[in-house]
Design an enzyme around this catalytic site. Structure first.
Site, PDB file in Angstrom:
ATOM      1  CB  SER A   1      -0.827  -0.047   0.963  1.00 40.89           C
ATOM      2  OG  SER A   1      -1.055   1.409   0.978  1.00 40.89           O
TER       3      SER A   1
ATOM      4  CE1 TYR B   1      -3.648  -2.691   5.461  1.00 47.32           C
ATOM      5  CE2 TYR B   1      -3.152  -0.026   4.030  1.00 47.32           C
ATOM      6  CZ  TYR B   1      -3.506  -1.125   4.338  1.00 47.32           C
ATOM      7  OH  TYR B   1      -3.859  -1.442   2.946  1.00 47.32           O
TER       8      TYR B   1
HETATM    9  P1  NAP Z   1     -11.242  -6.513   0.761  1.00 45.81           P
HETATM   10  O1  NAP Z   1     -11.890  -5.468  -0.182  1.00 45.81           O
HETATM   11  O2  NAP Z   1     -11.332  -5.361   2.306  1.00 45.81           O
HETATM   12  O3  NAP Z   1     -11.495  -7.612   0.758  1.00 45.81           O
HETATM   13  C1  NAP Z   1      -9.872  -8.688   1.417  1.00 45.81           C
HETATM   14  C2  NAP Z   1     -10.431  -9.664   0.323  1.00 45.81           C
HETATM   15  O4  NAP Z   1      -8.880 -10.479   1.372  1.00 45.81           O
HETATM   16  C3  NAP Z   1     -11.233 -10.956   0.691  1.00 45.81           C
HETATM   17  O5  NAP Z   1     -11.645 -11.753  -0.504  1.00 45.81           O
HETATM   18  C4  NAP Z   1     -11.326 -11.818   2.095  1.00 45.81           C
HETATM   19  O6  NAP Z   1     -12.518 -12.790   1.992  1.00 45.81           O
HETATM   20  C5  NAP Z   1     -10.028 -11.918   2.298  1.00 45.81           C
HETATM   21  N1  NAP Z   1      -9.418 -11.754   2.993  1.00 45.81           N
HETATM   22  C6  NAP Z   1      -9.156 -11.387   5.055  1.00 45.81           C
HETATM   23  N2  NAP Z   1      -8.418 -11.923   5.370  1.00 45.81           N
HETATM   24  C7  NAP Z   1      -7.920 -12.762   5.181  1.00 45.81           C
HETATM   25  C8  NAP Z   1      -7.173 -13.814   5.643  1.00 45.81           C
HETATM   26  N3  NAP Z   1      -7.038 -13.586   6.991  1.00 45.81           N
HETATM   27  N4  NAP Z   1      -6.589 -15.207   4.968  1.00 45.81           N
HETATM   28  C9  NAP Z   1      -7.537 -15.274   4.000  1.00 45.81           C
HETATM   29  N5  NAP Z   1      -8.039 -14.058   3.424  1.00 45.81           N
HETATM   30  C10 NAP Z   1      -9.149 -12.460   3.911  1.00 45.81           C
HETATM   31  O7  NAP Z   1      -9.868  -5.721   0.527  1.00 45.81           O
HETATM   32  P2  NAP Z   1      -9.147  -5.182  -0.516  1.00 45.81           P
HETATM   33  O8  NAP Z   1      -9.387  -3.486  -0.904  1.00 45.81           O
HETATM   34  O9  NAP Z   1      -9.675  -5.656  -2.165  1.00 45.81           O
HETATM   35  O10 NAP Z   1      -7.697  -5.434  -0.218  1.00 45.81           O
HETATM   36  C11 NAP Z   1      -6.946  -6.140  -1.090  1.00 45.81           C
HETATM   37  C12 NAP Z   1      -5.426  -6.128  -0.826  1.00 45.81           C
HETATM   38  O11 NAP Z   1      -5.012  -4.534  -0.698  1.00 45.81           O
HETATM   39  C13 NAP Z   1      -4.681  -6.003   0.429  1.00 45.81           C
HETATM   40  O12 NAP Z   1      -3.926  -6.426   1.373  1.00 45.81           O
HETATM   41  C14 NAP Z   1      -4.676  -3.962   0.852  1.00 45.81           C
HETATM   42  O13 NAP Z   1      -3.879  -3.818   2.234  1.00 45.81           O
HETATM   43  C15 NAP Z   1      -4.201  -3.932  -0.300  1.00 45.81           C
HETATM   44  N6  NAP Z   1      -5.092  -2.319  -0.359  1.00 45.81           N
HETATM   45  C16 NAP Z   1      -6.082  -2.015  -0.565  1.00 45.81           C
HETATM   46  C17 NAP Z   1      -5.927  -0.013  -0.358  1.00 45.81           C
HETATM   47  C18 NAP Z   1      -7.789  -0.714  -1.183  1.00 45.81           C
HETATM   48  O14 NAP Z   1      -8.059   0.989  -0.785  1.00 45.81           O
HETATM   49  N7  NAP Z   1      -8.775  -0.619  -0.819  1.00 45.81           N
HETATM   50  C19 NAP Z   1      -5.268   0.264  -0.797  1.00 45.81           C
HETATM   51  C20 NAP Z   1      -3.899  -0.337  -0.419  1.00 45.81           C
HETATM   52  C21 NAP Z   1      -4.053  -1.519  -0.487  1.00 45.81           C
HETATM   53  P3  NAP Z   1     -13.247 -13.374   3.283  1.00 45.81           P
HETATM   54  O15 NAP Z   1     -14.497 -11.716   2.798  1.00 45.81           O
HETATM   55  O16 NAP Z   1     -13.543 -14.505   2.777  1.00 45.81           O
HETATM   56  O17 NAP Z   1     -12.831 -12.678   4.476  1.00 45.81           O
END
Ligand code: NAP
Length: 245
Positions: free
Chosen positions: A143, A157
Site C-alpha cells: 500500500s 496498518y
Molecule cells: P477487501 O475488499 O476488504 O477484500 C479482502 C479480501 O481478503 C477478501 O477476499 C477477504 O475474504 C480476504 N481476507 C481477509 N482476511 C483474510 C485472511 N485472514 N485470510 C485469507 N483471506 C482473507 O480488501 P481490498 O481492498 O481488496 O484489499 C486487498 C489488498 O489490497 C489488501 O492487502 C489491502 O491492504 C491492499 N490495499 C487496499 C487498498 C484499498 O484502498 N482498498 C489500498 C492499498 C492497499 P473474506 O471475505 O472471506 O474474509
C-alpha cells in the site's frame, strides 16, 4: 501466460479483479478466502463461465496450519504452482496508537505480514529450482501507506505494509537465483469494501494527481504485468499504482 496461481483474498475487491485477469490470461486460479465462501464461489463461477479454470480454496492466511492446508489443497485440485499473489489483508482497528489493543495488533500483523511470509514459504518450496520446481513469480500487495504512514488511525496498518515491502526486497534477493521473481504492488485508495466513505473522502483531499481513486482493475493490471514474461527482468521492486499520490 499459463500456469497455476493462488491469489490470497481472491474472493472480493482487488483480489477478485486479480483472479479474473489472470484467468483471462490463461492461469488456473486458486481463489482463496477466509470466511465468505459464497463470494469466492461467485468469482469461480464467473471465471468458468468465461471458459477459464478456477477453484475456491478456504484458508485464513493468519493461521499457519490453515496456510499449509491451503497449499496442499491447491496441489491436489490445481496442480504444480507457478505463481502466488499475496493479496489478503486487513486494516485492523482504526485507532490511535495509544488506544491499540495488543490482540488486534497481533492479528493485523498475523494476516498482513506473517500471512505473506508463510504463503511465500509454501510457494518457494514448490516453485524453486532448488526444490525441483520450475521457478515462478510472486507479487505481494502492499500500500502507499508504507511510504505515507497511512491515513489517520491506520499507522499500524502502514507498518505492516512497510514490512511487506522489506520482505519483498529481501526475499527477491534470496530466491532470484532459483528462478523466482518477487515484486510488490502498492495501491493508493482503491474502490473496494475496505475503503470506507470516510477513507475515500480523506484520500480525495490528499492530492491524487489523476483526480480519482483507483479501481480494482487498475491494480490487477500491474499484477498481471509483473507475473508476465514482459517483466522477466523485474524483481525486488515496488510498482506504485496510486494515480500519482
Ligand atoms: P477487501 O475488499 O476488504 O477484500 C479482502 C479480501 O481478503 C477478501 O477476499 C477477504 O475474504 C480476504 N481476507 C481477509 N482476511 C483474510 C485472511 N485472514 N485470510 C485469507 N483471506 C482473507 O480488501 P481490498 O481492498 O481488496 O484489499 C486487498 C489488498 O489490497 C489488501 O492487502 C489491502 O491492504 C491492499 N490495499 C487496499 C487498498 C484499498 O484502498 N482498498 C489500498 C492499498 C492497499 P473474506 O471475505 O472471506 O474474509
Amino acid at each position: 501466460m499459463s500456469g497455476v496461481v493462488i491469489v490470497t483474498g481472491g474472493s472480493r475487491g482487488i483480489g477478485a479483479a486479480i483472479c479474473r485477469i489472470l484467468a483471462a490470461r490463461g492461469y488456473a486460479v486458486g481463489v482463496n478466502y477466509a470466511q465468505r465462501a459464497e463470494a469466492a464461489e461467485s468469482v469461480v463461477a464467473e471465471i468458468r463461465a468465461a471458459g477459464g479454470r478456477a477453484e475456491a480454496l478456504a484458508g485464513d492466511v493468519g493461521d499457519p496450519v490453515a496456510v499449509g492446508a491451503l497449499f496442499t489443497a491447491a496441489d491436489r485440485v490445481l496442480g504444480p504452482l507457478t505463481a502466488l499473489v499475496n493479496n489478503a489483508g486487513i486494516t485492523g482497528d482504526v485507532s490511535r496508537v495509544d488506544a491499540h489493543e495488543p490482540a488486534a495488533l497481533e492479528r493485523i500483523f498475523a494476516v498482513n505480514v506473517l500471512g505473506t511470509i508463510l504463503c511465500a514459504r509454501e510457494a518457494v518450496r514448490r516453485m524453486s529450482r532448488g526444490h525441483g520446481g520450475q521457478g515462478g513469480g510472486i507479487v505481494n500487495i502492499s500500500s502507499i501507506a508504507a511510504r505515507t504512514g497511512g491515513l489517520p488511525g491506520l499507522t499500524a496498518y502502514a507498518a505492516t505494509k512497510g514490512a511487506v515491502e522489506s520482505f519483498t526486497k529481501g526475499f527477491a534477493n534470496e530466491v532470484g537465483g532459483e528462478g523466482i521473481r518477487v515484486n510488490a504492488v502498492a495501491p493508493g485508495m482503491t474502490a473496494t469494501d475496505m475503503a470506507t466513505e470516510e477513507m475515500r473522502a480523506l484520500a480525495a483531499r490528499s492530492g491524487v494527481v489523476l483526480g480519482r481513486i483507483g479501481e480494482a482493475e487498475d491494480i490487477a493490471e500491474a499484477v498481471a504485468w509483473l507475473l508476465s514474461p514482459a517483466a522477466s527482468y523485474v524483481t525486488g521492486t515496488v510498482v506504485t499504482v496510486s494515480g500519482g499520490r
